[in-house]
Scaffold this motif. Structure first.
Motif, mmCIF file in Angstrom:
data_model
loop_
_atom_site.group_PDB
_atom_site.id
_atom_site.type_symbol
_atom_site.label_atom_id
_atom_site.label_comp_id
_atom_site.label_asym_id
_atom_site.label_seq_id
_atom_site.Cartn_x
_atom_site.Cartn_y
_atom_site.Cartn_z
ATOM 1 N N THR A 13 0.789 -1.367 -0.104
ATOM 2 C CA THR A 13 0.037 -0.083 -0.190
ATOM 3 C C THR A 13 0.878 1.320 0.043
ATOM 4 O O THR A 13 0.224 2.254 -0.169
ATOM 5 C CB THR A 13 -0.939 0.017 1.148
ATOM 6 O OG1 THR A 13 -0.168 -0.108 2.545
ATOM 7 C CG2 THR A 13 -1.944 -1.042 0.975
ATOM 8 N N PHE A 36 -0.737 1.602 -6.228
ATOM 9 C CA PHE A 36 -2.364 1.636 -6.432
ATOM 10 C C PHE A 36 -3.097 0.524 -7.536
ATOM 11 O O PHE A 36 -2.613 0.542 -8.464
ATOM 12 C CB PHE A 36 -2.551 3.070 -6.959
ATOM 13 C CG PHE A 36 -2.552 4.130 -5.855
ATOM 14 C CD1 PHE A 36 -3.879 4.852 -5.455
ATOM 15 C CD2 PHE A 36 -1.351 4.495 -5.583
ATOM 16 C CE1 PHE A 36 -3.769 5.733 -4.518
ATOM 17 C CE2 PHE A 36 -1.332 5.714 -4.418
ATOM 18 C CZ PHE A 36 -2.376 6.264 -3.970
ATOM 19 N N ASP A 49 -8.178 2.087 -5.918
ATOM 20 C CA ASP A 49 -7.496 2.668 -4.868
ATOM 21 C C ASP A 49 -7.597 4.070 -4.789
ATOM 22 O O ASP A 49 -7.662 4.849 -5.592
ATOM 23 C CB ASP A 49 -6.113 2.283 -4.582
ATOM 24 C CG ASP A 49 -6.101 0.832 -4.075
ATOM 25 O OD1 ASP A 49 -7.049 0.035 -3.467
ATOM 26 O OD2 ASP A 49 -5.013 0.128 -4.476
ATOM 27 N N VAL A 117 -1.482 4.336 -0.588
ATOM 28 C CA VAL A 117 -2.897 3.898 -0.569
ATOM 29 C C VAL A 117 -3.398 3.929 0.740
ATOM 30 O O VAL A 117 -2.968 3.887 1.715
ATOM 31 C CB VAL A 117 -3.008 2.390 -1.104
ATOM 32 C CG1 VAL A 117 -4.433 2.127 -1.342
ATOM 33 C CG2 VAL A 117 -2.248 2.342 -2.572
ATOM 34 N N ARG A 122 -8.397 -0.304 1.268
ATOM 35 C CA ARG A 122 -7.797 -1.375 0.309
ATOM 36 C C ARG A 122 -8.368 -2.823 0.976
ATOM 37 O O ARG A 122 -8.657 -3.810 0.294
ATOM 38 C CB ARG A 122 -6.470 -1.347 0.205
ATOM 39 C CG ARG A 122 -5.539 -2.470 -0.161
ATOM 40 C CD ARG A 122 -5.986 -3.038 -1.465
ATOM 41 N NE ARG A 122 -5.179 -2.171 -2.328
ATOM 42 C CZ ARG A 122 -3.649 -2.301 -2.441
ATOM 43 N NH1 ARG A 122 -3.118 -3.083 -1.785
ATOM 44 N NH2 ARG A 122 -3.251 -1.329 -3.224
#
Length: 286
Positions: A13, A36, A49, A117, A122
């Motif tokens: 992330t 992403f 994302d 992210v 997520r």
């Protein structure tokens, strides 16, 4: 320009990258490597994302990650404006980061950036996507006796109702909604729609029993990749008690079914020609 390299399949992330392209009119930034996950323009089941792009002391909000592509003639197309399927020849395939409120001047071609992210969102989407796949496998298994003819099978060897009838799938945080067309073509293929309607509640209960068993197994789940580029094939795999299952999938997933407290579905046949399956995932505590 090379196709964007992506790190989201392993759950990443955060990451570092270099800006390759800036389109200030479209408010899109392309970086050489990104964590992403973008929404697929041809099968937009999982949303892209969101998060941040940081350049020096400037933090820009990424409102959405999308597929982008540059033609051999240098024309940039983004999201739904891309005129060909992903991987089509004559195009370089990219991940675009839509920047909210305009792209800061510091974000320019060649600039190093940090990408972050929204990890909580997520994780929720990954649970939703894995739950969606498990629900479809359980649905296939529970409907297996309703087929009067031989059709193709799913990864567990059951008649592939999912592959035959699914017309839309939408992943959201900790769940999904799938629609299945129960029309004339499905009946001609040998599916007993009337028998299904008459036993809907019982089959919903059996699906949920199967899902509870799989969650209790705490099976390992992962995304296999054939390469680092956004257009390289990716597959979801899960080591269920009945055997390893897997199929092509460009989305993100949990690492283990231990990440769920439960997965349940509800089946709706308000329209006799359309089955709507709503899947809900409850995350495990801690």
């Amino acid at each position: 320009m090379q196709s964007t390299r992506v790190t989201f399949p392993d759950g990443s992330t955060t990451g570092e990258g270099e800006v390759l392209l800036v389109d200030r009119d479209a408010s899109v930034v392309v970086v050489d490597v990104t964590p992403f996950h973008p929404e697929d323009h041809t099968w937009p089941d999982q949303p892209g994302d969101v998060g941040s792009l940081v350049s020096g002391d400037v933090r820009a909000t990424v409102s959405e990650a999308v597929m982008a592509a540059v033609s051999d003639e240098g024309v940039l197309a983004v999201g739904g404006d891309i005129p060909v399927k992903r991987g089509g020849e004559g195009w370089t395939w990219l991940v675009g980061h839509r920047i909210e409120g305009g792209i800061p001047e510091q974000v320019a071609v060649g600039a190093p950036v940090t990408l972050e992210v929204d990890a909580g969102r997520r994780a929720a989407l990954s649970r939703g996507h894995t739950a969606c796949h498990l629900a479809s496998l359980a649905l296939d298994a529970v409907l297996a006796d309703l087929w009067r003819k031989q059709i193709g099978t799913d990864p567990l060897g059951n008649p592939d109702f999912e592959g035959r009838a699914n017309q839309t799938s939408r992943i959201h945080a900790d769940g999904s909604v799938d629609e299945y067309r129960l029309g004339k073509s499905l009946r001609k293929a040998g599916f007993d729609s009337e028998g299904f309607a008459a036993s809907l509640a019982e089959r919903e209960e059996r699906i949920n029993e199967q899902l509870a068993s799989w969650v209790a197994s705490a099976a390992a789940s992962c995304v296999d990749v054939e390469g680092p580029r956004i257009i390289d094939r990716r597959s979801w795999r899960c080591e269920l008690p009945e055997g390893e299952v897997g199929f092509l999938c460009g989305g993100t997933h949990v690492h283990s079914l231990a990440e769920f407290a439960s997965i349940t579905v509800s089946l709706d046949l308000g329209d006799p020609q359309l089955l709507v399956m709503t899947t809900r995932a409850t995350p495990a505590l801690g």
